[in-house]
Scaffold this active site. Structure first.
Site, PDB file in Angstrom:
ATOM      1  N   VAL A   1     -11.859  65.228 -12.620  1.00 19.41           N
ATOM      2  CA  VAL A   1     -12.995  64.631 -11.904  1.00 19.41           C
ATOM      3  C   VAL A   1     -13.110  63.135 -12.219  1.00 19.41           C
ATOM      4  O   VAL A   1     -13.318  62.311 -11.310  1.00 19.41           O
ATOM      5  CB  VAL A   1     -14.317  65.367 -12.235  1.00 19.41           C
ATOM      6  CG1 VAL A   1     -15.469  64.773 -11.444  1.00 19.41           C
ATOM      7  CG2 VAL A   1     -14.195  66.857 -11.945  1.00 19.41           C
TER       8      VAL A   1
ATOM      9  N   LYS B   1     -21.562  71.276 -15.228  1.00 14.99           N
ATOM     10  CA  LYS B   1     -22.536  72.364 -14.984  1.00 14.99           C
ATOM     11  C   LYS B   1     -23.015  73.022 -16.270  1.00 14.99           C
ATOM     12  O   LYS B   1     -24.151  73.487 -16.340  1.00 14.99           O
ATOM     13  CB  LYS B   1     -21.973  73.404 -14.017  1.00 14.99           C
ATOM     14  CG  LYS B   1     -20.564  73.865 -14.297  1.00 14.99           C
ATOM     15  CD  LYS B   1     -19.560  73.160 -13.431  1.00 14.99           C
ATOM     16  CE  LYS B   1     -18.209  73.152 -14.106  1.00 14.99           C
ATOM     17  NZ  LYS B   1     -17.097  73.062 -13.251  1.00 14.99           N
TER      18      LYS B   1
ATOM     19  N   GLU C   1     -25.303  66.417  -8.450  1.00 12.47           N
ATOM     20  CA  GLU C   1     -24.915  67.127  -7.228  1.00 12.47           C
ATOM     21  C   GLU C   1     -23.553  67.804  -7.387  1.00 12.47           C
ATOM     22  O   GLU C   1     -23.332  68.918  -6.889  1.00 12.47           O
ATOM     23  CB  GLU C   1     -24.887  66.151  -6.044  1.00 12.47           C
ATOM     24  CG  GLU C   1     -24.503  66.747  -4.717  1.00 12.47           C
ATOM     25  CD  GLU C   1     -25.489  67.802  -4.210  1.00 12.47           C
ATOM     26  OE1 GLU C   1     -26.650  67.453  -3.953  1.00 12.47           O
ATOM     27  OE2 GLU C   1     -25.078  68.971  -4.067  1.00 12.47           O
TER      28      GLU C   1
ATOM     29  N   ILE D   1     -19.513  69.984  -1.826  1.00 15.75           N
ATOM     30  CA  ILE D   1     -20.518  70.422  -0.829  1.00 15.75           C
ATOM     31  C   ILE D   1     -21.890  69.890  -1.226  1.00 15.75           C
ATOM     32  O   ILE D   1     -22.350  70.142  -2.335  1.00 15.75           O
ATOM     33  CB  ILE D   1     -20.660  71.966  -0.788  1.00 15.75           C
ATOM     34  CG1 ILE D   1     -19.304  72.651  -0.762  1.00 15.75           C
ATOM     35  CG2 ILE D   1     -21.520  72.397   0.377  1.00 15.75           C
ATOM     36  CD1 ILE D   1     -19.405  74.169  -0.911  1.00 15.75           C
TER      37      ILE D   1
ATOM     38  N   GLU E   1     -11.157  75.377 -14.952  1.00 13.94           N
ATOM     39  CA  GLU E   1     -11.726  74.730 -16.131  1.00 13.94           C
ATOM     40  C   GLU E   1     -10.632  74.569 -17.190  1.00 13.94           C
ATOM     41  O   GLU E   1      -9.603  75.239 -17.142  1.00 13.94           O
ATOM     42  CB  GLU E   1     -12.850  75.601 -16.708  1.00 13.94           C
ATOM     43  CG  GLU E   1     -14.014  75.796 -15.783  1.00 13.94           C
ATOM     44  CD  GLU E   1     -14.670  74.484 -15.390  1.00 13.94           C
ATOM     45  OE1 GLU E   1     -15.212  73.796 -16.259  1.00 13.94           O
ATOM     46  OE2 GLU E   1     -14.625  74.124 -14.201  1.00 13.94           O
TER      47      GLU E   1
ATOM     48  N   LYS F   1     -23.595  77.649 -12.534  1.00 14.31           N
ATOM     49  CA  LYS F   1     -24.016  77.066 -11.248  1.00 14.31           C
ATOM     50  C   LYS F   1     -25.192  77.863 -10.667  1.00 14.31           C
ATOM     51  O   LYS F   1     -26.121  77.287 -10.099  1.00 14.31           O
ATOM     52  CB  LYS F   1     -22.837  77.045 -10.278  1.00 14.31           C
ATOM     53  CG  LYS F   1     -21.716  76.112 -10.756  1.00 14.31           C
ATOM     54  CD  LYS F   1     -20.430  76.339  -9.984  1.00 14.31           C
ATOM     55  CE  LYS F   1     -19.320  75.421 -10.456  1.00 14.31           C
ATOM     56  NZ  LYS F   1     -18.001  75.807  -9.932  1.00 14.31           N
TER      57      LYS F   1
HETATM   58  N1  HSE Z   1     -13.491  75.454 -12.225  1.00 18.58           N
HETATM   59  C1  HSE Z   1     -14.439  75.182 -11.205  1.00 18.58           C
HETATM   60  C2  HSE Z   1     -14.094  76.023  -9.980  1.00 18.58           C
HETATM   61  C3  HSE Z   1     -14.433  73.717 -10.884  1.00 18.58           C
HETATM   62  O1  HSE Z   1     -12.996  76.572  -9.935  1.00 18.58           O
HETATM   63  O2  HSE Z   1     -14.910  76.149  -9.081  1.00 18.58           O
HETATM   64  C4  HSE Z   1     -15.562  73.257 -10.033  1.00 18.58           C
HETATM   65  O3  HSE Z   1     -16.791  73.426 -10.675  1.00 18.58           O
END
Ligand code: HSE
Length: 397
Positions: free
Chosen positions: A12, A99, A123, A130, A184, A199
């Site tokens: 990221v 998150k 966000e 999204i 991750e 999330k």
């Molecule tokens: N590891 C997370 C996924 C990355 O696969 O959705 C995005 O939060």
């Protein structure tokens, strides 16, 4: 020239630096000033195009008054938490895709941001590229939110899609997701539903206005899912997807959990494939509203981070109030929820009918796969206790 810092140069962080450089003209046009990444915090120096910008000393960012926004893409709650707090205390806006940090410490960090009159925006922490948290807190602000459910993890959706479409092995599909930068650092968080759970907590915090403690949210991933069940479900007109759900209960309580679900193929959520995520938000005025897009990956996630950076700079002095109460009371066990259940048992239709009364049979060949009527999770457990249960999956209904 507006200067920012990026902490962490993984998928990221790298994406953020790229988006700022590649979309410099559009960003400058919208901000009225050029945006530049001045400093990148790394643990280890790496050769490459950003070598000149790197530091391993957070204090250089903390004490640099020219840096107005810090983008935290370190991940986890250790250094990320400490540096976020210090950056906010130093009067800098902070933007993140983290998150875990938002789910566990978001309430406290938002309070701190408020005290320092700066923004803490996240966000990118839900749904990658999204836009979902802004619509939830702004466009749907006039609603009572009754339910949110969604495919919130790109890695597991990618793995499920590859396994079903091409018969790929779980381990090969996971390796592909890692190579594409979706997973991750420790993919257990993806596979076991923990990432989707974090999330779900953030969505529930914002939707219901109370802290939802990730430790209280049951999280089940896809590692125990059998391809046999996926195929039986498919023949019967259902798809199996990993869903995070946050629901307002009839008595006023709230619940949340993550688990695989059978979804009827007519539901657009059933056809969300690969790395795509989708989130359905049910407002009492809007009805169902659905958001769809790339839930992971370098540029989609970076796009959400950079938009938040721009919002911090444009919202004067800070983004309108977002946040939730630290009180977590009113959270109830998701077994309270009533839904249909899919069972596969070693046994006959008679065994199934003796346990559940009328059932809908999906397959019978020594084993029996069937759907129950709508029952609570407690009843599903109690009524199946004398059956030899091979699988039990909730149905989204
Ligand atoms: N590891 C997370 C996924 C990355 O696969 O959705 C995005 O939060």
């Amino acid at each position: 020239m507006i200067q920012i810092a990026v902490m962490g140069l993984g998928t990221v962080g790298t994406g953020v630096v790229k988006v700022v450089a590649e979309n410099a003209r559009q960003i400058e046009h919208k901000l009225g000033e050029a945006l530049q990444v001045k400093t990148i915090l790394v643990r280890r120096f790496k050769d490459g195009p950003y070598r000149q910008l790197m530091t391993d000393d957070f204090q250089k960012i903390e004490e640099d008054d020219a840096i107005r926004v810090v983008v935290e893409t370190i991940g986890g709650v250790g250094a990320a938490y400490e540096y976020t707090k210090r950056a906010l205390l130093a009067g800098k806006h902070v933007v993140t895709a983290n998150k875990q940090l938002v789910a566990e410490r978001g309430c406290e960090l938002l309070e701190l941001a408020k005290k320092k009159n700066v923004s803490y925006l996240f966000e990118a922490s839900v749904g990658g590229g999204i836009p979902v948290l802004h619509p939830l807190t702004q466009c749907m602000a006039a609603n009572r939110i009754d339910e949110i459910y969604g495919i919130l993890n790109g890695t597991t959706n990618y793995i499920l899609t590859r396994m079903v479409r091409t018969g790929a092995f779980f381990s090969d599909a996971l390796r592909e997701a890692q190579a594409k930068g979706y997973a991750e650092a420790d993919p257990t968080a993806d596979v076991e539903g923990i990432d989707a759970g974090r999330k779900t907590c953030i969505l529930a915090d914002l939707a219901f206005g109370h802290q939802v403690d990730p430790a209280a949210v049951p999280m089940e991933g896809i590692s125990k899912l059998s391809l046999r069940d996926v195929k039986i479900a498919q023949r019967a007109g259902y798809r199996v997807k990993l869903l995070g759900r946050a629901v307002r209960l009839p008595g006023g309580g709230r619940t949340a959990y993550v688990a695989p679900h059978l979804i009827a193929e007519e539901n657009p959520m059933a056809n969300v494939e690969d790395v795509f995520n989708a989130v359905m938000i049910r407002g009492n005025a809007t009805g169902d509203v659905m958001f769809y897009g790339r839930g992971a990956g370098e540029l989609p996630t970076a796009s959400a981070c950079v938009a938040d950076v721009m919002e911090c700079l444009q919202a004067s002095p800070r983004r309108e109030e977002i946040g939730w109460s630290a009180e977590s009371d009113g959270f109830e066990n998701p077994l309270e929820l009533h839904t249909r259940y899919y069972f596969r048992i070693e046994g006959s239709l008679t065994d199934a009918a003796m346990a559940f009364g009328q059932v809908e049979v999906l397959s019978e060949d020594g084993e029996t796969a069937f759907l129950t009527d709508r029952i609570s999770g407690e009843d599903a457990r109690a009524q199946s206790r004398f059956l030899n249960v091979l699988s039990c999956i909730r149905v989204l209904a």
